[in-house]
Design a protein around this motif. Structure first.
Motif, PDB file in Angstrom:
ATOM      1  N   PHE A 141       0.811  -1.215   0.000  1.00 30.24           N
ATOM      2  CA  PHE A 141       0.000   0.000   0.000  1.00 30.24           C
ATOM      3  C   PHE A 141       0.848   1.270   0.000  1.00 30.24           C
ATOM      4  CE2 PHE A 141      -1.995   3.298   2.713  1.00 30.24           C
ATOM      5  CZ  PHE A 141      -3.006   3.689   1.848  1.00 30.24           C
ATOM      6  N   GLN A 142       1.774   1.354   0.947  1.00 30.94           N
ATOM      7  CA  GLN A 142       2.546   2.593   1.092  1.00 30.94           C
ATOM      8  C   GLN A 142       3.376   2.889  -0.153  1.00 30.94           C
ATOM      9  OE1 GLN A 142       4.407   3.556   4.943  1.00 30.94           O
ATOM     10  NE2 GLN A 142       6.305   3.906   3.839  1.00 30.94           N
ATOM     11  N   LYS A 143       4.039   1.883  -0.705  1.00 26.90           N
ATOM     12  CA  LYS A 143       4.862   2.086  -1.893  1.00 26.90           C
ATOM     13  C   LYS A 143       3.999   2.504  -3.075  1.00 26.90           C
ATOM     14  CE  LYS A 143       8.720   1.992  -4.200  1.00 26.90           C
ATOM     15  NZ  LYS A 143       9.758   3.024  -3.959  1.00 26.90           N
ATOM     16  N   SER A 144       2.801   1.946  -3.177  1.00 28.10           N
ATOM     17  CA  SER A 144       1.896   2.317  -4.264  1.00 28.10           C
ATOM     18  C   SER A 144       1.487   3.781  -4.151  1.00 28.10           C
ATOM     19  CB  SER A 144       0.648   1.422  -4.238  1.00 28.10           C
ATOM     20  OG  SER A 144       0.983   0.078  -4.480  1.00 28.10           O
ATOM     21  N   VAL A 145       1.212   4.240  -2.919  1.00 31.00           N
ATOM     22  CA  VAL A 145       0.874   5.649  -2.717  1.00 31.00           C
ATOM     23  C   VAL A 145       2.077   6.530  -3.050  1.00 31.00           C
ATOM     24  CG1 VAL A 145       0.180   7.396  -1.031  1.00 31.00           C
ATOM     25  CG2 VAL A 145      -0.879   5.132  -0.979  1.00 31.00           C
ATOM     26  N   GLU A 146       3.260   6.119  -2.632  1.00 31.27           N
ATOM     27  CA  GLU A 146       4.476   6.875  -2.948  1.00 31.27           C
ATOM     28  C   GLU A 146       4.650   7.031  -4.451  1.00 31.27           C
ATOM     29  OE1 GLU A 146       7.646   4.774  -1.101  1.00 31.27           O
ATOM     30  OE2 GLU A 146       7.190   5.492   0.931  1.00 31.27           O
ATOM     31  N   ASN A 147       4.440   5.945  -5.189  1.00 27.77           N
ATOM     32  CA  ASN A 147       4.578   6.000  -6.644  1.00 27.77           C
ATOM     33  C   ASN A 147       3.523   6.899  -7.281  1.00 27.77           C
ATOM     34  OD1 ASN A 147       6.755   4.282  -6.558  1.00 27.77           O
ATOM     35  ND2 ASN A 147       5.615   2.460  -7.123  1.00 27.77           N
ATOM     36  N   GLU A 148       2.333   6.900  -6.710  1.00 25.88           N
ATOM     37  CA  GLU A 148       1.272   7.765  -7.236  1.00 25.88           C
ATOM     38  C   GLU A 148       1.619   9.235  -7.009  1.00 25.88           C
ATOM     39  OE1 GLU A 148      -2.553   7.774  -9.207  1.00 25.88           O
ATOM     40  OE2 GLU A 148      -0.927   6.331  -8.928  1.00 25.88           O
ATOM     41  N   ILE A 149       2.182   9.541  -5.849  1.00 22.80           N
ATOM     42  CA  ILE A 149       2.605  10.917  -5.565  1.00 22.80           C
ATOM     43  C   ILE A 149       3.735  11.336  -6.511  1.00 22.80           C
ATOM     44  CG2 ILE A 149       3.677  12.429  -3.846  1.00 22.80           C
ATOM     45  CD1 ILE A 149       0.758  11.778  -3.266  1.00 22.80           C
TER      46      ILE A 149
END
Length: 273
Positions: A141-149
């Motif tokens: 989850f966290q890495k996916s949000v980081e990539n989206e940002i």
């Protein structure tokens, strides 16, 4: 000696009869009350069962809708990566070969065009990964949000920032991570399309018992109670309900929008994508 017709005998009989009648009435009242309680409990149980069946039905519909949406997004992501991505890769290679044959006056413009194609390919691949639930599960989850940002900042539409507080290892449910990521993604998408915002902030706060996700923008906002509930807002709320997350959306016209999600950590469910 007591004689027939004696007032004392008559009075005693009447009292006995009165007590007997009162006892019968009390018994009847008790039976009526018990019957009423029984049927009332039965009625309440039937109503509760009906509500539970309706909730289960609605939950099953929501699960099915989300599964369909996820499969659709996965298919789109694969199509972007496999077909359009392949075409852009071929175009990029051909332009690299042609770059050596271009005369000097046109070389700079040609190189700029080649870089645009290369950047488009990179953005397309990032987008295809954000649409594929398998990639989200593998990343977390966290890495996916980081990539989206990161992807959002590359577009240079607004300035996006991510804040992380606490231990991310507390959140281990890969299925719920997809749902939470889609909610974050939907908020970001709405901000980009409608908010005219200059900045966006995403905060992930890991507590011992739950995860708090806060997303806010400084856009034009809207009146939550009066705005037409589009598919985006409905999808976010339905997804939050599906994983027992508290959903709190606050927005004021010309003052931006803020979403807070409070997600209690759960064990893996049977929801598959």
């Amino acid at each position: 000696m007591v004689q027939t017709g004696d007032p004392l005998v008559s009075t005693a009989a009447e009292r006995y009869l009165l007590v007997y009648m009162i006892g019968v009435l009390l018994l009847i009242c008790t039976l009526i009350i018990l019957i009423f309680i029984f049927f009332n409990k039965r009625k309440n149980k039937l109503l509760l069962d009906k509500i539970e069946r309706e909730q289960a039905f609605q939950e099953e519909i929501s699960k099915t809708q989300i599964e369909i949406q996820e499969q659709t997004l996965k298919n789109i992501g694969q199509e972007l990566h496999d077909n359009i991505g392949q075409l852009l890769s071929v175009a990029n290679m051909q332009m690299s070969i042609m770059n050596m044959q271009i005369q000097e006056p046109l070389k700079e413009q040609f190189t700029e065009t080649k870089n645009v194609v290369k950047e488009s390919l990179s953005e397309l691949r990032a987008l295809s990964k954000s649409l594929n639930s398998d990639v989200i599960v593998n990343r977390g989850f966290q890495k996916s949000v980081e990539n989206e940002i990161t992807r959002l900042n590359k577009l240079q539409i607004l300035s996006a920032e991510l804040e992380i507080v606490g231990d991310e290892t507390l959140f281990t449910n890969s299925e719920d991570s997809i749902i939470l990521f889609r909610i974050v993604q939907e908020f970001i998408s709405n901000t980009v399309k409608y908010a005219s915002a200059a900045s966006l902030l995403v905060s992930l706060i890991y507590k011992n018992e739950h995860l708090i996700i806060e997303i806010s923008d400084d856009g034009k906002g809207f009146e939550v109670n009066s705005v037409e509930k589009g598919a985006g807002l409905i999808n976010m709320k339905n997804r939050a309900d599906l994983i027992n997350a508290d959903f709190n959306l606050h927005s004021v016209s010309k003052e931006g929008t803020k979403l807070q999600l409070k997600y209690p950590y759960r064990e893996e469910t049977k929801l598959k994508f």
